[in-house]
Design a protein around this motif. Structure first.
Motif, PDB file in Angstrom:
ATOM      1  N   ASP A  26      35.022  40.310  34.447  1.00  0.00           N
ATOM      2  CA  ASP A  26      35.178  39.283  34.792  1.00  0.00           C
ATOM      3  C   ASP A  26      36.106  38.058  34.385  1.00  0.00           C
ATOM      4  OD1 ASP A  26      33.729  40.677  37.455  1.00  0.00           O
ATOM      5  OD2 ASP A  26      32.167  39.016  36.442  1.00  0.00           O
ATOM      6  N   THR A  29      40.878  38.938  37.539  1.00  0.00           N
ATOM      7  CA  THR A  29      41.344  38.955  38.866  1.00  0.00           C
ATOM      8  C   THR A  29      41.408  40.989  39.103  1.00  0.00           C
ATOM      9  OG1 THR A  29      42.652  38.428  39.604  1.00  0.00           O
ATOM     10  CG2 THR A  29      40.552  36.782  39.174  1.00  0.00           C
ATOM     11  N   ASP A  30      41.067  40.895  40.517  1.00  0.00           N
ATOM     12  CA  ASP A  30      41.320  42.180  40.981  1.00  0.00           C
ATOM     13  C   ASP A  30      42.605  41.918  40.674  1.00  0.00           C
ATOM     14  OD1 ASP A  30      40.583  45.022  41.990  1.00  0.00           O
ATOM     15  OD2 ASP A  30      41.860  44.092  43.840  1.00  0.00           O
ATOM     16  N   GLU A  32      44.910  39.912  38.995  1.00  0.00           N
ATOM     17  CA  GLU A  32      45.439  40.704  37.768  1.00  0.00           C
ATOM     18  C   GLU A  32      45.283  41.473  37.033  1.00  0.00           C
ATOM     19  OE1 GLU A  32      43.896  35.796  35.807  1.00  0.00           O
ATOM     20  OE2 GLU A  32      42.355  37.054  36.527  1.00  0.00           O
TER      21      GLU A  32
END
Length: 53
Positions: A26, A29-30, A32
């Motif tokens: 984590d 982010t998706d 990124e």
């Protein structure tokens, strides 16, 4: 596959593994992750790695 293509493929796979680990923790982010993955594809132009989803 030439030596240069093999090196580019190996470098791409190593960088992809790194960002996958960052994403799993984590730390990315998706959005990124997808951005960095796209930049890696442009930079290394992988032959095999570009085939996988």
């Amino acid at each position: 596959m030439t030596k240069e293509q093999f090196k580019a493929e190996a470098d791409y796979q190593m960088a992809l593994l790194l960002i996958k680990n960052l994403f799993a923790q984590d730390l990315l982010t998706d959005e990124e992750f997808k951005t960095v993955q796209g930049k890696l594809i442009v930079r290394y132009q992988p032959i095999i790695g570009n085939l996988s989803p």
